[in-house]
Design a protein around this motif. Structure first.
Motif, PDB file in Angstrom:
ATOM      1  N   ALA A 127       0.833  -1.224   0.032  1.00  0.00           N
ATOM      2  CA  ALA A 127      -0.073  -0.080  -0.031  1.00  0.00           C
ATOM      3  C   ALA A 127       0.867   1.230  -0.006  1.00  0.00           C
ATOM      4  CB  ALA A 127      -0.855   0.073   1.262  1.00  0.00           C
ATOM      5  N   PHE A 128       1.875   1.192   1.007  1.00  0.00           N
ATOM      6  CA  PHE A 128       2.728   2.397   0.715  1.00  0.00           C
ATOM      7  C   PHE A 128       3.414   2.666  -0.395  1.00  0.00           C
ATOM      8  CE2 PHE A 128       2.120   2.402   5.565  1.00  0.00           C
ATOM      9  CZ  PHE A 128       2.200   3.730   5.873  1.00  0.00           C
ATOM     10  N   LEU A 129       3.838   1.576  -1.224  1.00  0.00           N
ATOM     11  CA  LEU A 129       4.663   1.427  -2.457  1.00  0.00           C
ATOM     12  C   LEU A 129       3.825   2.072  -3.524  1.00  0.00           C
ATOM     13  CD1 LEU A 129       7.175  -1.195  -3.613  1.00  0.00           C
ATOM     14  CD2 LEU A 129       5.530  -0.276  -5.156  1.00  0.00           C
ATOM     15  N   ILE A 130       2.392   1.642  -3.254  1.00  0.00           N
ATOM     16  CA  ILE A 130       1.599   2.230  -4.503  1.00  0.00           C
ATOM     17  C   ILE A 130       1.261   3.466  -4.323  1.00  0.00           C
ATOM     18  CG2 ILE A 130      -0.841   2.113  -4.915  1.00  0.00           C
ATOM     19  CD1 ILE A 130      -1.094  -0.688  -4.173  1.00  0.00           C
ATOM     20  N   TYR A 131       1.250   4.199  -3.061  1.00  0.00           N
ATOM     21  CA  TYR A 131       1.287   5.469  -2.835  1.00  0.00           C
ATOM     22  C   TYR A 131       2.297   6.241  -3.316  1.00  0.00           C
ATOM     23  CZ  TYR A 131       0.710  10.060  -0.554  1.00  0.00           C
ATOM     24  OH  TYR A 131       0.656  11.396  -0.215  1.00  0.00           O
ATOM     25  N   TYR A 132       3.513   5.870  -3.185  1.00  0.00           N
ATOM     26  CA  TYR A 132       4.721   6.689  -3.500  1.00  0.00           C
ATOM     27  C   TYR A 132       5.019   6.441  -4.901  1.00  0.00           C
ATOM     28  CZ  TYR A 132       5.465   7.748   1.401  1.00  0.00           C
ATOM     29  OH  TYR A 132       5.173   8.454   2.777  1.00  0.00           O
ATOM     30  N   LYS A 133       4.659   5.230  -5.391  1.00  0.00           N
ATOM     31  CA  LYS A 133       5.000   5.066  -6.931  1.00  0.00           C
ATOM     32  C   LYS A 133       3.993   5.375  -7.842  1.00  0.00           C
ATOM     33  CE  LYS A 133       8.208   2.775  -8.321  1.00  0.00           C
ATOM     34  NZ  LYS A 133       9.712   3.050  -8.943  1.00  0.00           N
ATOM     35  N   LEU A 134       2.728   5.416  -7.427  1.00  0.00           N
ATOM     36  CA  LEU A 134       1.612   5.519  -8.257  1.00  0.00           C
ATOM     37  C   LEU A 134       0.608   6.647  -7.971  1.00  0.00           C
ATOM     38  CD1 LEU A 134       0.767   1.579  -9.095  1.00  0.00           C
ATOM     39  CD2 LEU A 134       1.841   3.405 -10.537  1.00  0.00           C
ATOM     40  N   GLY A 135       0.666   7.116  -6.610  1.00  0.00           N
ATOM     41  CA  GLY A 135      -0.246   7.972  -6.222  1.00  0.00           C
ATOM     42  C   GLY A 135      -1.715   7.367  -5.699  1.00  0.00           C
ATOM     43  N   GLY A 136      -2.562   8.236  -5.817  1.00  0.00           N
ATOM     44  CA  GLY A 136      -3.839   7.540  -5.337  1.00  0.00           C
ATOM     45  C   GLY A 136      -4.934   7.702  -6.576  1.00  0.00           C
ATOM     46  N   THR A 137      -4.363   7.529  -7.749  1.00  0.00           N
ATOM     47  CA  THR A 137      -5.319   7.697  -8.874  1.00  0.00           C
ATOM     48  C   THR A 137      -6.132   6.361  -9.352  1.00  0.00           C
ATOM     49  OG1 THR A 137      -3.767   9.357  -9.763  1.00  0.00           O
ATOM     50  CG2 THR A 137      -5.538   8.341 -11.336  1.00  0.00           C
ATOM     51  N   LEU A 138      -7.448   6.484  -9.267  1.00  0.00           N
ATOM     52  CA  LEU A 138      -8.049   5.274  -9.774  1.00  0.00           C
ATOM     53  C   LEU A 138      -8.828   5.375 -11.003  1.00  0.00           C
ATOM     54  CD1 LEU A 138      -9.704   4.578  -6.303  1.00  0.00           C
ATOM     55  CD2 LEU A 138      -7.707   3.692  -7.284  1.00  0.00           C
TER      56      LEU A 138
ATOM     57  N   SER B 233      -8.436  10.872  -8.110  1.00  0.00           N
ATOM     58  CA  SER B 233      -7.331  10.474  -6.976  1.00  0.00           C
ATOM     59  C   SER B 233      -8.061  10.433  -5.464  1.00  0.00           C
ATOM     60  CB  SER B 233      -6.359  11.518  -7.053  1.00  0.00           C
ATOM     61  OG  SER B 233      -5.003  11.385  -6.307  1.00  0.00           O
ATOM     62  N   ILE B 234      -7.678   9.570  -4.788  1.00  0.00           N
ATOM     63  CA  ILE B 234      -8.199   9.776  -3.438  1.00  0.00           C
ATOM     64  C   ILE B 234      -6.758  10.118  -2.651  1.00  0.00           C
ATOM     65  CG2 ILE B 234      -9.822   8.243  -3.617  1.00  0.00           C
ATOM     66  CD1 ILE B 234      -8.348   5.688  -2.594  1.00  0.00           C
ATOM     67  N   GLY B 235      -5.795  10.374  -3.141  1.00  0.00           N
ATOM     68  CA  GLY B 235      -4.614  10.768  -2.463  1.00  0.00           C
ATOM     69  C   GLY B 235      -3.887   9.711  -1.746  1.00  0.00           C
ATOM     70  N   TRP B 236      -3.521  10.112  -0.172  1.00  0.00           N
ATOM     71  CA  TRP B 236      -2.807   9.193   0.725  1.00  0.00           C
ATOM     72  C   TRP B 236      -4.041   8.277   1.134  1.00  0.00           C
ATOM     73  CZ3 TRP B 236      -5.554   8.867   5.290  1.00  0.00           C
ATOM     74  CH2 TRP B 236      -6.298   9.824   5.635  1.00  0.00           C
ATOM     75  N   GLY B 237      -5.127   8.484   0.919  1.00  0.00           N
ATOM     76  CA  GLY B 237      -6.222   7.516   1.090  1.00  0.00           C
ATOM     77  C   GLY B 237      -6.219   6.187   0.504  1.00  0.00           C
ATOM     78  N   ILE B 238      -5.400   5.918  -0.459  1.00  0.00           N
ATOM     79  CA  ILE B 238      -5.038   4.871  -1.190  1.00  0.00           C
ATOM     80  C   ILE B 238      -4.361   4.011  -0.342  1.00  0.00           C
ATOM     81  CG2 ILE B 238      -2.700   5.690  -2.025  1.00  0.00           C
ATOM     82  CD1 ILE B 238      -5.438   3.465  -4.089  1.00  0.00           C
ATOM     83  N   ILE B 239      -3.537   4.495   0.868  1.00  0.00           N
ATOM     84  CA  ILE B 239      -2.875   3.301   1.712  1.00  0.00           C
ATOM     85  C   ILE B 239      -3.877   2.450   2.649  1.00  0.00           C
ATOM     86  CG2 ILE B 239      -1.393   3.361   3.678  1.00  0.00           C
ATOM     87  CD1 ILE B 239      -0.046   5.701   2.825  1.00  0.00           C
TER      88      ILE B 239
ATOM     89  N   GLY C  75      -5.548  -5.252  -9.920  1.00  0.00           N
ATOM     90  CA  GLY C  75      -6.459  -4.269  -9.775  1.00  0.00           C
ATOM     91  C   GLY C  75      -5.865  -2.847  -9.218  1.00  0.00           C
ATOM     92  N   LEU C  76      -4.715  -2.914  -8.322  1.00  0.00           N
ATOM     93  CA  LEU C  76      -4.540  -1.846  -7.655  1.00  0.00           C
ATOM     94  C   LEU C  76      -3.328  -1.080  -8.477  1.00  0.00           C
ATOM     95  CD1 LEU C  76      -4.402  -2.966  -3.794  1.00  0.00           C
ATOM     96  CD2 LEU C  76      -5.444  -0.963  -4.519  1.00  0.00           C
ATOM     97  N   PHE C  77      -2.384  -2.163  -9.087  1.00  0.00           N
ATOM     98  CA  PHE C  77      -1.427  -1.743 -10.151  1.00  0.00           C
ATOM     99  C   PHE C  77      -2.005  -1.049 -11.113  1.00  0.00           C
ATOM    100  CE2 PHE C  77       1.784  -4.561  -7.881  1.00  0.00           C
ATOM    101  CZ  PHE C  77       1.910  -3.820  -6.561  1.00  0.00           C
ATOM    102  N   SER C  78      -3.033  -1.431 -11.775  1.00  0.00           N
ATOM    103  CA  SER C  78      -3.575  -0.883 -12.945  1.00  0.00           C
ATOM    104  C   SER C  78      -4.428   0.392 -12.984  1.00  0.00           C
ATOM    105  CB  SER C  78      -4.382  -2.171 -13.763  1.00  0.00           C
ATOM    106  OG  SER C  78      -5.207  -2.393 -12.978  1.00  0.00           O
TER     107      SER C  78
END
Length: 321
Positions: A125-136, A144-150, A242-245
């Motif tokens: 989850a932290f890696l997704i936030y720092y590498k991809l952000g929170g865009t769905l 984008s849900i920003g840090w809420g992606i964690i 789902g999360l990475f895409s």
């Protein structure tokens, strides 16, 4: 080499490797007495006691070997997905090992499973936030849900992993439903048109090839069960895909049958604790249908058909929009 050709080849390679691993795995599990102890209140499954388990290693290693042939560049998220699948598989393997060693159907304690699953999920989850952000991305609508992606990603991992695990109750059910789901979701990821996503799609088809090989020995009557080794691994990979895409919101739609497995179990437990009465004859939902007299082959077929239809609609919408 075009992406379509690579998809075909990686599926075939994983399938062949999986078939080569299947019977030796069954023989090894029998020799090690890695056999399933069926819950005493699932009367129709009493004859399945003694069936080898931990068969998830067949498609896990088949997919890993398939990926080794084709994922060389632009494959960070693809290999990370495979690593997460392997990590959840190890957690499931520990659970299966405890069941086998003590000859019972309860392995790790529920809180131990949740702690292990959450630990893996938090790292990703932290890696997704720092590498991809929170865009769905939901059918072309991006937000984008920003840090809420964690916290969102952690919830997704826990929900998907345990939903797939609950669906693993009949011969070919979790494997067949996951196969169809991953075929369509892999196609959707391939439509994104990004080099990293192309490799992620290839990883999805590699798992599909391994699953086809596994189903050759898991369909009714099963020669081997996937065990938590396989179901947790599948759930982890599905969540990563789902999360990475960014297409994570498609999971509860295309994975409706996974949702129904989890939801029926939650409703049953919550209602029973409150009223001491059951909503379903037995939960998860597929066992309710069994209690109603529906043969497990028919239940598996219905789950696969429903998943296929919903997934096909999602794929068509992704192409159109």
């Amino acid at each position: 080499m075009t992406l379509t050709i690579k998809i075909l080849l990686i599926t075939i390679v994983s399938l062949v490797v999986g078939l080569a691993l299947a019977w030796p795995t069954i023989a090894l599990c029998k020799k090690m007495k890695a056999q399933q102890t069926v819950l005493h209140y699932v009367e129709k499954h009493s004859s399945k006691t003694g069936t080898p388990t931990m068969g998830g290693v067949i498609f896990i290693f088949a997919a890993l070997i398939g990926c080794a042939f084709f994922l060389w560049t632009n494959s960070f998220y693809a290999w990370l997905s495979m690593l997460v699948m392997f990590a959840f598989g190890l957690l499931g393997f520990l659970d299966d090992f405890i069941k086998i060693h003590f000859h019972q159907n309860e392995g790790l304690k529920p809180y131990q499973k949740i702690v292990g699953q959450t630990a893996i999920a938090l790292i990703i989850a932290f890696l997704i936030y720092y590498k991809l952000g929170g865009t769905l991305d939901f059918f072309g609508i991006k937000f984008s849900i920003g840090w809420g992606i964690i916290p969102f990603a952690v919830v997704v991992f826990l929900a998907v992993v345990n939903s797939v695990n609950l669906t693993d109750g009949l011969d070919g059910l979790a494997g067949g439903t996951s196969l169809v789901y991953l075929l369509f979701f892999g196609a959707i990821v391939a439509l994104i048109g990004d080099a990293q996503m192309d490799m992620l799609a290839l990883a999805s088809f590699a798992v599909c090839g391994g699953l086809i090989a596994f189903l050759a020995v898991n369909t009714f009557p099963a020669k081997i069960f996937m065990g938590d080794t396989g179901s947790l691994a599948l759930g982890g990979f599905i969540a990563c895909l789902g999360l990475f895409s960014g297409k994570v919101l498609l999971i509860p739609i295309m994975g409706l049958m996974f949702v129904l497995s989890a939801l029926s179990d939650i409703i049953q437990v919550a209602h029973y604790k409150r009223t001491k009465k059951r909503v379903f004859l037995m939960a998860p939902l597929h066992h309710h249908f069994e209690k109603k007299g529906v043969h497990e082959n028919r239940i598996v077929t219905i789950y696969i058909i429903v998943t296929s239809l919903i997934s096909a609609v999602c794929l068509i919408l992704e192409i159109a929009l």
